[in-house]
Design an enzyme around this catalytic site. Structure first.
Site, PDB file in Angstrom:
ATOM      1  N   LYS A  68      11.225  14.183 -24.433  1.00  0.00           N
ATOM      2  CA  LYS A  68       9.886  13.622 -23.274  1.00  0.00           C
ATOM      3  C   LYS A  68      11.061  12.516 -22.616  1.00  0.00           C
ATOM      4  O   LYS A  68      10.663  12.684 -21.294  1.00  0.00           O
ATOM      5  CB  LYS A  68       9.146  12.635 -24.045  1.00  0.00           C
ATOM      6  N   THR A  69      12.064  11.760 -22.786  1.00  0.00           N
ATOM      7  CA  THR A  69      12.220  10.772 -22.232  1.00  0.00           C
ATOM      8  C   THR A  69      13.529  11.405 -20.946  1.00  0.00           C
ATOM      9  O   THR A  69      13.333  11.404 -20.055  1.00  0.00           O
ATOM     10  CB  THR A  69      13.833   9.878 -22.420  1.00  0.00           C
ATOM     11  N   ASP A 100       4.626   6.715 -19.546  1.00  0.00           N
ATOM     12  CA  ASP A 100       5.416   6.939 -20.726  1.00  0.00           C
ATOM     13  C   ASP A 100       5.479   6.561 -22.023  1.00  0.00           C
ATOM     14  O   ASP A 100       3.803   5.574 -21.931  1.00  0.00           O
ATOM     15  CB  ASP A 100       7.525   6.859 -21.028  1.00  0.00           C
ATOM     16  N   GLU A 101       4.581   7.517 -23.435  1.00  0.00           N
ATOM     17  CA  GLU A 101       4.103   6.844 -24.118  1.00  0.00           C
ATOM     18  C   GLU A 101       2.466   7.122 -23.432  1.00  0.00           C
ATOM     19  O   GLU A 101       1.434   5.794 -23.942  1.00  0.00           O
ATOM     20  CB  GLU A 101       4.631   6.160 -24.417  1.00  0.00           C
ATOM     21  N   GLN A 149       0.946  11.408 -32.030  1.00  0.00           N
ATOM     22  CA  GLN A 149       1.793   9.893 -32.628  1.00  0.00           C
ATOM     23  C   GLN A 149       1.474   8.868 -32.206  1.00  0.00           C
ATOM     24  O   GLN A 149       1.842   7.678 -31.460  1.00  0.00           O
ATOM     25  CB  GLN A 149       3.261   9.781 -31.833  1.00  0.00           C
ATOM     26  N   ARG A 197      10.741  10.611 -38.537  1.00  0.00           N
ATOM     27  CA  ARG A 197      11.600   9.896 -37.747  1.00  0.00           C
ATOM     28  C   ARG A 197      12.350  10.953 -38.758  1.00  0.00           C
ATOM     29  O   ARG A 197      13.867  10.642 -38.937  1.00  0.00           O
ATOM     30  CB  ARG A 197      11.904   9.014 -38.626  1.00  0.00           C
TER      31      ARG A 197
END
Length: 683
Positions: free
Chosen positions: A37-38, A233-234, A264, A621
């Site tokens: 995503k980044t 973002d997020e 998430q 993770r």
């Protein structure tokens, strides 16, 4: 040779490319764990500029942490060169501070307003509730503060008639009625105290920006000119006010690109609303939706297990994460007797994996649901001489010496900052007692003066006790002298701060109040960290000023020790919440029992789905290997109680699990029964 156009697409898959190439209108990018995503959001920002769709000063990118903002800024700089420095890349709160610094006076605040910390807000709430006693059963400051935050984040603070929202567990109790009886009055007193101190709390920063735009349309038009293209973002972590900010700022052009993952969304307990991402197309009709469903992080087994778990949630978008990575090792499941054996077995297993793989200590992370779970782990790791680092322990800004120095600096830019004033007026001791301060408070109330002005009036009127006269005079002279110096300072801000600390004899004060040389050195280091941060800021900022530095310290806690990423070669110990956004080759998830993970109180207040998303985050993770641990009993207070395996373990197919049973079955019947229940649950 690569053309200037397609260099923004290098290394992208088809879905990522579709998101980057979209230009105008609303765009939702659903980005699964580890799906890049980044990369998408940074390539998109660079492409908008490089392809001539927007000037750099017309692009706004907002996220939730300064670490994420810094990473975004660096990546866009690599793609777009110096133009990236003109893009506004901020957290939500930092962006709102930027807007309010220009226009806060229109709302009744001065532009040099202070930002109240969590400890400041607690102190204010304590003061404004002192005369409210509920039959000897006092109000919980944490509950009151949480209610105020809910009111502001869901829009209730804007209505005089809305009933304050209480946590579900409190709303159904008798005490809930008592809170409702007083909350609105306390809220009004609290806001009045903030305004009198020329201060805003963190929630106010968002709410007041929205209020500013609605009341003064010209300020909104000014903001829109600098935010023709908005990237968020997020997005799954946004609350109601942040949604309103984005919709208001986007205007009719609606050039909004949001990136996030509903699977998430783990911050509902602090106001985030997963419905923002689930209902994006309703908020922005005609939006394009792109799903990034290829994970580049985790093994096939980890991805399959995570998919099986999270699809048990109903409130989610239908998607299945995929990966081209090898299937890798199955997930190891350890059944242990109690938390002490859990810690010992986790340490032994870590050593075994390290010896087999040759991986560095930093490749390992131990994740748990609550911070208290770290204690037995720390003991076990020490016993095996395994280096480790605990994240999310005492917050840097909770340290006494740091709060003292920051309070002095805040008082230099905002003379009406009451909490800062009261914190340092007698640090070090100046003989200004409670009686003098009570008299000062009375003058403030009657004459609308700041505390400093009130102390000056006490001196002028001869009302001060003899023992306090010299202390009041020296303190007021100190403030007057250094306010002038800081106001005129630029690059020499750190020199003035060092001189201030020396002038008040603060390090000597620490030495005389520390229990040992080690404690003194630790506290002195806290002061030094603040000075180092001020030095970095003064060297890097374009137009350095003390109030801008204070904004950044309040809104950029990661640089001071919170939200850190692992730095040395050590095993990382952290809660799952702290681990979000990180990745490790080898992940251990501990305490997988009903009541702990999922956490009983969180399930009661927020439902099971957020806890399941939290477990999904824990699993994803891991890159190469995940090991899960559950105990047959766990200590609660002074007693150990039987524990059932977490329901999430049964949601992972048994074909993906290797059971590593390390439990020595207890002799007591109730423990044997518990062990049998645990075995039956897995079968």
């Amino acid at each position: 040779m690569t053309s200037a156009v397609d260099r923004y697409e290098i290394g992208l898959n088809d879905a990522q490319r579709a998101a980057v190439n979209h230009v105008t209108g609303p765009l939702l990018v659903i980005a699964g764990a580890g799906s890049g995503k980044t990369r998408v959001i940074t390539h998109r920002a660079a492409a908008l500029i490089g392809r001539g769709h927007a000037r750099p000063d017309e692009v706004l990118a907002v996220t939730f942490t300064n670490k994420a903002a810094a990473e975004m800024r660096e990546r866009i700089h690599q793609l777009a060169g110096e133009d990236a420095r003109k893009i506004c890349i901020e957290t939500f709160h930092a962006y709102c501070v930027r807007e309010l610094r220009k226009f806060a006076d229109r709302l009744g605040w001065r532009r040099d307003f202070s930002i109240a910390s969590e400890s400041d807000t607690r102190a204010l709430i304590r003061r404004v509730t002192e005369d409210i006693a509920l039959g000897g059963d006092g109000l919980s400051l944490d509950i009151v503060r949480d209610c105020f935050s809910r009111m502001k984040n869901n829009g209730q603070a804007e209505s005089d008639e809305a009933e304050p929202e209480l946590p579900d567990t409190l709303a159904a109790s008798e005490r809930g009625a008592k809170y409702r009886q007083h909350l609105r009055l306390i809220f009004e007193r609290y806001q009045s105290a903030l305004r009198a101190a020329n201060s805003m709390d963190f929630d106010d920063l968002l709410l007041m920006t929205l209020r500013l735009w609605k009341a003064f349309p010209e300020t909104l038009e000014d903001a829109r000119r600098r935010a023709r293209f908005i990237l968020v973002d997020e997005y799954q972590d946004t609350n109601r006010v942040q949604l309103d900010l984005i919709r208001t700022l986007a205007g009719e052009e609606r050039n909004v690109c949001v990136v996030g993952d509903d699977d998430q969304a783990i911050y509902g307990w602090r106001g985030a609303d997963v419905r923002n991402i689930l209902q994006f197309e309703r908020h922005f009709p005609g939006a394009k939706v792109v799903t990034l469903d290829i994970s580049y992080r985790s093994s096939g087994t980890i991805i399959e297990a995570a998919n099986h778990v999270v699809r048990n949630n109903r409130q989610r978008r239908d998607k299945t994460l995929k990966t081209h990575n090898p299937r890798g090792r199955k997930i190891d499941l350890f059944t242990v007797a109690d938390e002490e054996q859990e810690a010992r077995e986790a340490a032994k297993w870590l050593l075994h994996v390290k010896n087999k793989t040759g991986a560095p200590w930093s490749a390992f992370a131990m994740l748990y649901r609550t911070g208290a779970q770290s204690r037995p782990l720390e003991l076990a790791l020490r016993a095996h001489e395994i280096p480790y680092e605990v994240f999310g322990s005492q917050e840097f800004f909770d340290r006494v010496e740091v709060r003292d120095i920051i309070a002095y600096l805040r008082l230099m830019v905002n003379p009406r900052d009451e909490q800062a004033f009261l914190r340092v007026v007698n640090v070090p001791r100046r003989g200004i007692g409670d009686a003098t301060l009570e008299l000062a408070h009375e003058i403030c109330r009657r004459e609308n003066k700041s505390l400093g002005m009130a102390l000056a009036a006490i001196l002028e009127r001869g009302s001060a006790p003899r023992a306090a006269v010299s202390g009041i005079r020296s303190f007021l002279n100190l403030l007057m002298s250094y306010r002038k110096q800081f106001r005129e300072a630029r690059r020499n801000l750190p020199d003035i701060a060092r001189d201030l600390i020396s002038r008040i004899g603060y390090l000597e004060f620490l030495k005389t109040t520390s229990r040992s040389q080690e404690q003194y050195e630790n506290r002195a280091e806290g002061v030094n960290v603040v000075l180092q941060a001020l030095s970095r800021y003064a060297a890097e900022a374009e137009n350095p000023s003390l109030y801008d530095f204070l904004d950044r310290t309040h809104l950029n806690a990661e640089r001071f020790g919170n939200g850190r990423t692992p730095s040395g070669d050590a095993v990382s110990l952290m809660t799952v919440h702290s681990a979000k956004g990180l990745e490790f080759p080898y992940v251990f998830v501990l305490g997988l029992e009903e009541g702990l993970f999922p956490h009983a109180r969180s399930v009661e207040e927020n439902g099971i789905e957020e806890e399941r998303r939290l477990f999904y985050v824990a699993l994803t993770r891991g890159m190469k290997m995940v090991s899960l641990f559950h105990a047959l009993e766990r200590r609660q207070g002074e007693k150990s109680r039987p524990a059932d395996p977490s329901r999430f373990l049964a949601e992972i197919p048994e074909t993906l699990i290797v059971c590593q049973r390390r439990v020595a079955l207890p002799a007591a019947p109730e423990k044997t029964d518990s062990a049998k229940r645990g075995r039956r649950r897995r079968k």
